[in-house]
Design an enzyme around this catalytic site. Structure first.
Site, short mmCIF file in Angstrom:
data_model
loop_
_atom_site.label_atom_id
_atom_site.label_comp_id
_atom_site.label_asym_id
_atom_site.label_seq_id
_atom_site.Cartn_x
_atom_site.Cartn_y
_atom_site.Cartn_z
N ASP A 52 -3.93 -5.11 8.96
CA ASP A 52 -2.98 -4.87 7.87
C ASP A 52 -2.02 -6.05 7.69
OD1 ASP A 52 -1.58 -3.45 5.90
OD2 ASP A 52 -0.18 -2.59 7.36
N GLU A 64 8.89 -3.69 11.50
CA GLU A 64 9.30 -2.67 10.53
C GLU A 64 9.84 -1.47 11.29
OE1 GLU A 64 6.64 -2.41 6.80
OE2 GLU A 64 5.30 -2.68 8.49
N LYS A 88 -4.87 -7.15 -0.93
CA LYS A 88 -5.37 -7.13 0.44
C LYS A 88 -5.50 -5.68 0.90
CE LYS A 88 -2.41 -6.77 3.73
NZ LYS A 88 -1.59 -5.56 3.66
N HIS A 138 -0.58 -11.71 6.31
CA HIS A 138 0.79 -12.22 6.23
C HIS A 138 1.13 -13.19 7.37
CE1 HIS A 138 0.97 -9.16 3.29
NE2 HIS A 138 1.45 -8.18 4.00
N HIS A 164 1.32 -10.80 -0.60
CA HIS A 164 2.65 -10.86 -1.23
C HIS A 164 3.67 -11.64 -0.41
CE1 HIS A 164 3.65 -7.39 1.35
NE2 HIS A 164 4.92 -7.65 1.09
N ARG A 187 -7.27 8.27 -12.88
CA ARG A 187 -7.88 9.57 -13.12
C ARG A 187 -6.78 10.60 -13.34
NH1 ARG A 187 -11.97 10.97 -8.65
NH2 ARG A 187 -10.01 11.09 -7.59
N LYS A 212 7.27 -14.53 -1.40
CA LYS A 212 8.67 -14.40 -0.98
C LYS A 212 9.36 -15.76 -1.05
CE LYS A 212 7.86 -10.41 1.99
NZ LYS A 212 8.70 -9.27 1.64
N LYS A 258 5.12 -1.30 13.70
CA LYS A 258 5.88 -0.26 12.97
C LYS A 258 6.71 0.49 13.99
CE LYS A 258 2.92 0.05 9.03
NZ LYS A 258 3.56 -0.69 7.94
#
Ligand code: BG6
Length: 510
Positions: free
Chosen positions: A259, A240, A172, A264, A202, A64, A206, A362
């Site tokens: 998440d 992370e 995902k 993963h 993803h 958009r 790897k 995180k």
């Protein structure tokens, strides 16, 4: 069938020669989003730079924005320049630029989708795409139904008359629980045939994750000891250092388990635990992964073996960082977890009694993903106790990222007149062993989509199996207390350490 695969001397599984897809268009919905800018467009450029895109390739964006083709080309060029893994070369971009097209519109705009359908036809005539197209849904899951229905309405989803292919790539998270995943899967399957649906996780793209299969099944060394007779436990960590940044809109109400753990980490568990597939075809690999996910059990006592946390303010790399609740867009009393750790058991002969500890978070001290295989201690040590005080359990660590490689930790004699045994490490580093850089996960996966190779893509059933594992944890947390706080820059909440301590173990410090 291509001439190459008809060659009787060529093994169809031989993947050493670069494979170039058939002419096609790649249509990215949500092309102005973070993922498209940071990962997808750079990956397209890298593929072009490596000569892996076909001559009749067209990159199309849909979003958009009041843009023309030229504006899109400029933005895409900037994204490629910023994010490309390989050297940015003007002449490569120029060739891509000549085959970019932008369609402005919102997802409920019939006219925009009619225009997209028409453009696909026109581009076939002007650029020779052969009518082939892959649609990448880099959009919020809530928009999937509208976009899929538009594709169905305009006939973009199937192209049987012209004998060309149409594929869809779904990012995902696939739903937010089992019920919504089933609904979503049904929706996608109503519009596309199962073999044309590519669900991206993803992590499977790897290089180091794929190397897990090489490590296990191309060597004689590891497989005989890859079982409960020799392995004490498995620890899979994805840490992370970053916070949620500007992603509150997505992250609030999603949290670390949905998440990362649901996809993963469970995929890493499946690849670590699965039996040898008869070959690496998509169907064979999935069969083995499905067996593992189907045998994966949650602990009976979730209060003790499913821990969640939320980062509080703290220090990271010498910088003061805010807590989750102070991040922009986060509800003041949010209960969303930014850390999740769980113990799972795989009830098979190979793994009975071997706990799999999974954790992700995180604002942990550093970015690192690894699979740690912790071996049992020898049943007897013919040394004096003091000689082996500093000897830990043998470990094999698959370093998924960064410093991609493997570490084998074992005991060795300390030089000198005494028989003192201490842990040492033997390292394999991709960067040192090979001269070629690893492709980015998205580069590999995009190429596979265009080639129609589904081996690295989870299928409906795996996704649903994974929700079956995660749902009870989410329900348990939803009915319980707030997530435990942990200071940014620390390895998660105290509860995660207590969980392992209860089993007489400790987390590896990666
Ligand atoms: C994504 C998650 O799937 O993976 C993000 O949605 C996370 O929250 C990201 O940051 C991490 O990916 P990588 O490849 O950097 O480990």
């Amino acid at each position: 069938m291509s001439r190459l695969s008809q060659n009787p001397l060529r093994d169809p599984r031989d993947r050493r020669l670069p494979r170039v897809p058939e002419p096609c268009a790649l249509v990215v919905f949500g092309v102005t989003g973070d993922l498209a800018r940071k990962k997808l467009i750079p990956a397209v450029y890298d593929l072009a730079n490596r000569g892996l895109l076909p001559p009749g390739f067209v990159l199309m964006g849909f979003a958009r924005r009041d843009w023309g083709d030229g504006d899109f080309e400029q933005v895409a060029r900037e994204a490629a320049k910023q994010g490309a893994r390989t050297e940015f070369r003007d002449e490569v971009w120029q060739r891509l630029a000549e085959a970019t097209k932008f369609i402005p519109g919102s997802f409920d705009d019939d006219q925009a989708f009619d225009q997209l359908a028409q453009s696909l036809k026109d581009l076939d005539a002007s650029h020779g795409t052969g009518g082939n197209a892959a649609f990448y849904l880099s959009i919020p899951p809530s928009a999937f139904p509208t976009v899929l229905k538009q594709m169905e309405r305009t006939g973009m989803a199937n192209n049987v008359e012209t004998n060309s292919w149409r594929r869809v790539v779904v990012e995902k998270p696939f739903g937010h629980d089992l019920a919504s995943a089933i609904e979503l899967n049904k929706l996608v399957d109503d519009v596309f045939t199962a073999q044309d649906v590519f669900r991206i996780d993803h992590y499977l793209g790897k290089e180091t994750v794929q190397n897990l299969l090489a490590l296990r099944f191309a060597n004689e060394l590891f497989e005989p000891i890859w079982n409960s007779h020799h392995i004490d436990s498995v620890q899979i960590t994805m840490a992370e250092d970053v916070g949620i940044g500007s992603r509150a809109g997505f992250y609030e109400g999603t949290g670390a388990a949905r998440d990362v753990l649901q996809n993963h980490l469970l995929q890493l568990l499946a690849l670590t635990a699965m039996d040898e597939p008869v070959n690496f075809d998509a169907a064979e690999l999935r069969t083995e992964k499905r067996k593992v996910l189907g045998a994966t059990q949650l602990p009976k006592d979730l209060a003790r073996y499913a821990v969640r946390g939320q980062y509080d303010q703290g220090w990271l790399a010498g910088e003061r960082v805010k807590g989750y609740l102070a991040e922009e867009g986060v509800a003041p009393k949010s209960r969303t977890e930014t850390f999740a750790a769980v113990r799972l058991d795989v009830d098979t002969r190979r793994w009975a009694g071997v706990p799999f500890y999974l954790r992700t978070g995180k604002r942990l001290p550093r970015r690192v993903t690894e699979i740690g295989i912790i071996f049992r201690k020898p049943p007897f040590l013919p040394f004096a106790h003091s000689d082996t005080e500093e000897l830990g359990a043998n470990q094999l660590v698959v370093r998924v990222q960064p410093d991609e490689g493997l570490t084998l930790r074992f005991g060795s004699k300390v030089p000198g007149t005494t028989m003192e045994v201490r842990d040492v490490a033997m390292d394999f580093l991709y960067g040192e062993a090979f001269t070629e850089n690893s492709p980015e996960a998205y580069e590999r996966l995009l190429l596979d989509v265009l080639l129609g190779d589904a081996s690295l893509f989870p299928q409906n059933e795996e996704v649903e199996q994974s929700w079956r594992i995660i749902d009870p944890i989410e329900e348990f947390w939803a009915s319980g207390r707030r997530p435990e706080l942990y200071r940014a820059g620390e390895w998660g909440p105290r509860g995660a350490d207590e969980m392992l301590a209860r089993d007489g173990r400790t987390w590896r410090r990666p």
